[in-house]
Enzyme design. Structure first.
Site: not given
Length: 382
Positions: A41, A348, A351
């Protein structure tokens, strides 16, 4: 007669200067024609959400002004690298509509691991697109490019040239999920046992890509996850387990062990792939600094998430991720984004914000994080 000759000499010199300048501009185009990225991610530009469409706001709020398949409020490190090389953002390999692969492809997907996800080492919630799968996708992509150049001229509008693979940058930003996915269950010592296997797989992948023509490889190391709000709230600890900045000491020491081994392994790999460039990028260095001294970078919050729920000190709830809602005591609660993500390192809890990614990217481009020295910003025209 002399004045006519002088004018001819001047015009000749001017012509030579113009030709030289034009030649310089042509030769100073980017040394790399494409980027092929492998990751999770941290560098996924939409692969996961192309496979499992569901993303909603506030993702993408800073740059894209809407969800853009990225686990951030804006651009990722890979986006900044592409921009610096004069390329468009990388299209996800899994995105069937709107992709343009003339300048490479992004095989990264959220929650991806280096090791195969069906091993007993990992808990649920891991992507099926491990590094081995991403490598197979890369090989298939190359085969299809070769075939298409022989049979389908229309498809060439979105594909690179056949010779692009030796003129491309191959980036790796993966390994975080291998480290964190079972940290709470088996502890730091348990995780450390399989980290050499993770690193060996990365080195093996580099050698396989070298075998099909790849020559330039950038490998980003592991971030100081002991400073992540998600780890600080999910890993049982006491105050004595934290350093003076509020980060988990044992977790970050295990990260340092991983990074030292990765650096050593890549040094060995460098001797095994002749006429190739294998660069170790110490992004951990600047990210750790961002977490510890955010004010030095014009930011305010290190280990507190911008988008989350729970307030001080981490603004992170393991059961209520950014953008989601749930009922608590008969009231609906939503994990909302802050209004000033540029002041936060963590987006968050898992990340980075665009602001943090931008600062890391700047350090990558100027070569200050590279081993051996490698200044990416000098390879393309400004």
């Amino acid at each position: 007669m002399g004045s006519v000759l002088d004018r001819r000499i001047v015009f000749s010199l001017l012509f030579l200067i113009i030709v030289t300048l034009l030649s310089y501009n042509a030769d100073s185009k980017c040394d790399f024609k494409a980027i092929f990225n492998f990751g999770d991610s941290n560098s996924d530009t939409g692969g996961f959400w192309a496979a499992f469409p569901a993303q909603s706001g506030p993702w993408g709020m800073t740059y894209f002004k809407k969800p853009a398949g990225r686990a951030s409020d804006g651009r990722l490190i890979i986006d900044f690298l592409a921009e610096s090389l004069g390329m468009p953002f990388l299209s996800p390999y899994l995105q069937s509509i709107g992709s343009d692969f003339r300048h490479g492809a992004n095989f990264a997907t959220l929650a991806s691991t280096v090791l195969l996800p069906n091993t007993s080492l990992f808990v649920s919630g891991i992507s099926p697109f491990s590094l081995a799968i991403q490598l197979n996708q890369m090989k298939h992509f190359k085969v299809k490019v070769d075939e298409t150049h022989s049979s389908d001229q229309q498809a060439l509008k979105i594909l690179p040239s056949r010779d692009v693979f030796g003129k491309s940058l191959y980036t790796f930003y993966i390994g975080q999920n291998d480290f964190t996915s079972n940290l709470a269950a088996i502890g730091v010592d348990g995780v450390k046992q399989y980290l050499p296997q993770v690193i060996s797989q990365i080195a093996g992948t580099i050698k396989e890509i070298y075998g099909i023509g790849g020559r330039t490889f950038l490998v980003l190391n592991l971030a100081p996850v002991g400073c992540y709000p998600s780890i600080l709230t999910g890993y049982i600890h006491t105050a004595s387990d934290l350093d003076k900045f509020g980060c988990l000491i044992s977790v970050n020491k295990a990260v340092e062990y991983y990074n030292a081994l990765l650096k050593k392994t890549l040094s060995k790999t460098r001797t095994e792939v002749k006429n190739a460039t294998v660069i170790y990028l110490d992004t951990h260095k600047i990210l750790f600094d961002l977490f510890q001294y955010p004010n030095s970078y014009g930011m305010k919050h290190g280990i507190k998430a911008c988008c989350g729920h729970g307030g001080h000190p981490y603004n992170f709830d393991q059961k209520l991720f950014c953008g989601t809602s749930k009922v608590i005591r008969n009231s609906t609660v939503t994990a909302k984004a802050c209004h000033d993500p540029h002041n936060y390192v963590s987006w968050d809890g898992i990340h980075m914000t665009e602001a943090a990614n931008h600062r890391i990217s700047t350090a990558i481009l100027d070569g200050s994080l590279s081993d051996p020295p490698f200044t990416l910003s000098n390879l393309c025209a400004s």
